[in-house]
Design a protein around this motif. Structure first.
Motif, PDB file in Angstrom:
ATOM      1  N   PRO A 183       0.835  -1.212   0.000  1.00  0.00           N
ATOM      2  CA  PRO A 183       0.000   0.000   0.000  1.00  0.00           C
ATOM      3  C   PRO A 183       0.867   1.258   0.000  1.00  0.00           C
ATOM      4  O   PRO A 183       1.949   1.275   0.593  1.00  0.00           O
ATOM      5  N   VAL A 184       0.379   2.306  -0.641  1.00  0.00           N
ATOM      6  CA  VAL A 184       1.089   3.582  -0.606  1.00  0.00           C
ATOM      7  C   VAL A 184       0.793   4.324   0.690  1.00  0.00           C
ATOM      8  O   VAL A 184       1.537   5.219   1.086  1.00  0.00           O
ATOM      9  N   VAL A 185      -0.301   3.947   1.335  1.00  0.00           N
ATOM     10  CA  VAL A 185      -0.651   4.595   2.596  1.00  0.00           C
ATOM     11  C   VAL A 185      -1.613   3.684   3.347  1.00  0.00           C
ATOM     12  O   VAL A 185      -2.316   2.868   2.743  1.00  0.00           O
ATOM     13  N   MET A 186      -1.595   3.812   4.672  1.00  0.00           N
ATOM     14  CA  MET A 186      -2.577   3.104   5.510  1.00  0.00           C
ATOM     15  C   MET A 186      -3.432   4.166   6.184  1.00  0.00           C
ATOM     16  O   MET A 186      -2.900   5.131   6.735  1.00  0.00           O
ATOM     17  N   VAL A 187      -4.754   4.003   6.096  1.00  0.00           N
ATOM     18  CA  VAL A 187      -5.646   4.999   6.709  1.00  0.00           C
ATOM     19  C   VAL A 187      -6.574   4.316   7.706  1.00  0.00           C
ATOM     20  O   VAL A 187      -6.748   3.093   7.677  1.00  0.00           O
ATOM     21  N   ALA A 188      -7.171   5.131   8.559  1.00  0.00           N
ATOM     22  CA  ALA A 188      -8.167   4.615   9.499  1.00  0.00           C
ATOM     23  C   ALA A 188      -9.509   4.494   8.785  1.00  0.00           C
ATOM     24  O   ALA A 188      -9.792   5.229   7.827  1.00  0.00           O
ATOM     25  N   SER A 189     -10.323   3.581   9.254  1.00  0.00           N
ATOM     26  CA  SER A 189     -11.679   3.459   8.718  1.00  0.00           C
ATOM     27  C   SER A 189     -12.423   4.766   8.921  1.00  0.00           C
ATOM     28  O   SER A 189     -12.375   5.367   9.994  1.00  0.00           O
ATOM     29  N   GLY A 190     -13.085   5.227   7.885  1.00  0.00           N
ATOM     30  CA  GLY A 190     -13.862   6.459   7.973  1.00  0.00           C
ATOM     31  C   GLY A 190     -13.132   7.676   7.439  1.00  0.00           C
ATOM     32  O   GLY A 190     -13.700   8.772   7.378  1.00  0.00           O
ATOM     33  N   GLU A 191     -11.887   7.481   7.037  1.00  0.00           N
ATOM     34  CA  GLU A 191     -11.106   8.629   6.585  1.00  0.00           C
ATOM     35  C   GLU A 191     -11.466   9.021   5.141  1.00  0.00           C
ATOM     36  O   GLU A 191     -11.858   8.174   4.347  1.00  0.00           O
ATOM     37  N   VAL A 192     -11.302  10.302   4.850  1.00  0.00           N
ATOM     38  CA  VAL A 192     -11.530  10.815   3.493  1.00  0.00           C
ATOM     39  C   VAL A 192     -10.188  10.889   2.764  1.00  0.00           C
ATOM     40  O   VAL A 192      -9.199  11.371   3.322  1.00  0.00           O
ATOM     41  N   ILE A 193     -10.205  10.412   1.522  1.00  0.00           N
ATOM     42  CA  ILE A 193      -8.994  10.351   0.706  1.00  0.00           C
ATOM     43  C   ILE A 193      -9.209  11.207  -0.532  1.00  0.00           C
ATOM     44  O   ILE A 193     -10.284  11.173  -1.132  1.00  0.00           O
ATOM     45  N   GLU A 194      -8.171  11.934  -0.916  1.00  0.00           N
ATOM     46  CA  GLU A 194      -8.225  12.645  -2.198  1.00  0.00           C
ATOM     47  C   GLU A 194      -7.234  11.990  -3.143  1.00  0.00           C
ATOM     48  O   GLU A 194      -6.088  11.726  -2.771  1.00  0.00           O
TER      49      GLU A 194
END
Lengths: 307, 307
Positions: free
Chosen positions: A20-31
């Motif tokens: 993955p290029v990034v790991m985010v939390a559930s519910g996060e907004v990505i652009e």
């Protein structure tokens, strides 16, 4: 915006092993700032000769993947489609060997369209409302190894589904830890079917919210729209042509052939222009699929585009 | 109304040799009082046991034929669909051996629906807007001999196309002198696909205007709607389920299976009720038909029916 995926952050295959290029939390907004489906090979200044030089290994790149913390196989990834901002130009092509009527349109064709208002003038006097979305939205596939980005499958991918516009909520089954979500293939406008194989292809800035759903277990993509369908084109009469027969694929081909004939006969369009227009603005419906042995596929053209 | 076709004026096959019940001038308005598609065998008081006694030789009778003076092979018959008045009841059935998921629904099922307002309560809390039309609209076929009324073909026939509602203009190629137009198979509401094989089947009073077009030469049915599509159901969000694969028929089956699953999971419907509801209210679209080797058929359910 805390999480941004750039136009150089992409893979050329679906693969569970792509880090993955990034790991985010559930519910996060990505652009995501996505290149068009040619991966930047076609530009606003391209001409039909450039199609011959297209490197197909670089087509339909997928921007990501994004890992979502806590996502496990068996969960569902909820993708809230928040916003799509197309570029100020797009391209539509008949690519030799690709498309529903590839055998009847063997020559390459390319049309560049300016996108500078709510409707794009695709041909003189033919104004197609923009309804931007991403053709590609998917998670890592269930099986290991690299998979072409061209065919969609149960993990989503190149679904080319015109109603996945802003406001729609997409649900994708998760097959790999972290889900590994990617997107791409900006479309400024497309009909159901995408019959010539391309929409109005465009770079796209996308905003999505990614949420892990532990309570939902799906076997394929499902989605809910925010409101009525096709509000930008379903504003007036439609002209419709039928394909009828024992094979749905042949029926679809017949329906599109008859629509091309209509667009030439009544609106004066050259056949290849009509074929491209079908792809970006006309919808394929299965009218009936039970009256043995003949099914009907119908192509619908919104006459509002001629207004 | 000068020309009236009664409920006892029908044929049980398409046949160029069937003598017309009436000859009319081009441009005349016809009123037809059509029995439901069971030819009156199913009534408002029928129950599921009556399905076993259905005489299929009498199903999908076609009221007519009507000869139109001056119509010749190569012309087009323009059918202005002026008015459809359904009866005050209708039936929807799963008939063993018939329908998209016939193998998964082997048992007969019958549901009688009262039609006494703009929306029919198909199931408790599920109100489907009426959008009446005729499943069958056709002319005499190009080839001699009797033809079953079940499959549609280039001459129209059992097209089961939900957008052929009042205001739409249908164009049918003419293959026999006088065209020999017939209609039947009243549907109070139906989705694109008619997946269980029946709509809300109902007797129907129909008004059409029949006009010979010497200037138009078609190879199959075409039509133009009066305005936007599906105005009675396209009023709010839709839920959609995908079927994805290399065969459009299997993809359609998968899409409907997933919709049945959704209707059970979220709306608490029994599987067979969900299957019938798909047939009368959900639409099948071909989302993409070019991303080799996998196509997508999507089933769309208008959530307004649960409002």
């Amino acid at each position: 915006m805390s999480v941004h995926i750039g136009r150089d952050q992409y893979a050329l295959a679906w693969d569970r092993a792509t880090p993955p290029v990034v790991m985010v939390a559930s519910g996060e907004v990505i652009e995501v700032d996505a290149l068009d489906a040619s991966c930047g090979q076609i530009t606003a200044d391209s001409n039909v000769a450039d199609l011959a030089n297209l490197d197909f290994e670089r087509v339909d790149q997928v921007h990501g993947p994004i890992a979502i913390a806590g996502a496990e196989p068996g969960d569902t990834l909820q993708v809230d489609l928040l916003d799509f901002q197309p570029g100020n130009w797009g391209w539509t092509a008949a690519i030799p060997g690709f498309g529903l009527l590839a055998d009847e349109f063997p020559d390459p064709a390319l049309r560049i369209t300016r996108l500078d208002g709510p409707r794009a003038e695709f041909l003189p006097g033919v104004r197609v409302p923009l309804a931007p979305f991403c053709g590609v939205l998917g998670v890592a596939p269930p099986k290991p190894g690299p998979h072409s980005t061209i065919p969609p499958d149960v993990f989503g991918g190149n679904m080319d589904t015109r109603h996945l516009t802003a406001g729609t909520t997409l649900f994708l089954p998760v097959f790999a830890p972290g889900a590994l979500f990617s997107l791409g293939d900006g479309h400024a406008a497309q009909g159901d079917g995408e019959v010539c194989g391309t929409a109005i292809e465009t770079p796209m800035r996308v905003e999505v919210r990614l949420t892990v759903r532990k309570d939902l277990h799906l076997t394929g993509p499902e989605f809910q729209t925010a409101g009525p369908l096709a509000t930008s084109t379903n504003t007036g009469p439609w002209y419709a042509t039928d394909g009828i027969g024992a094979d749905l694929m042949e029926a679809a081909r017949d329906a599109v052939r008859r629509m091309i004939d209509y667009l030439g006969r009544v609106h004066g369009l050259a056949a290849v222009d009509a074929y491209l227009l079908c792809s970006i603005a006309c919808d394929l419906k299965i009218s009936e699929i039970v009256d043995v042995p003949n099914w009907i596929v119908t192509a619908y053209c919104p006459l509002a585009i001629f207004g």
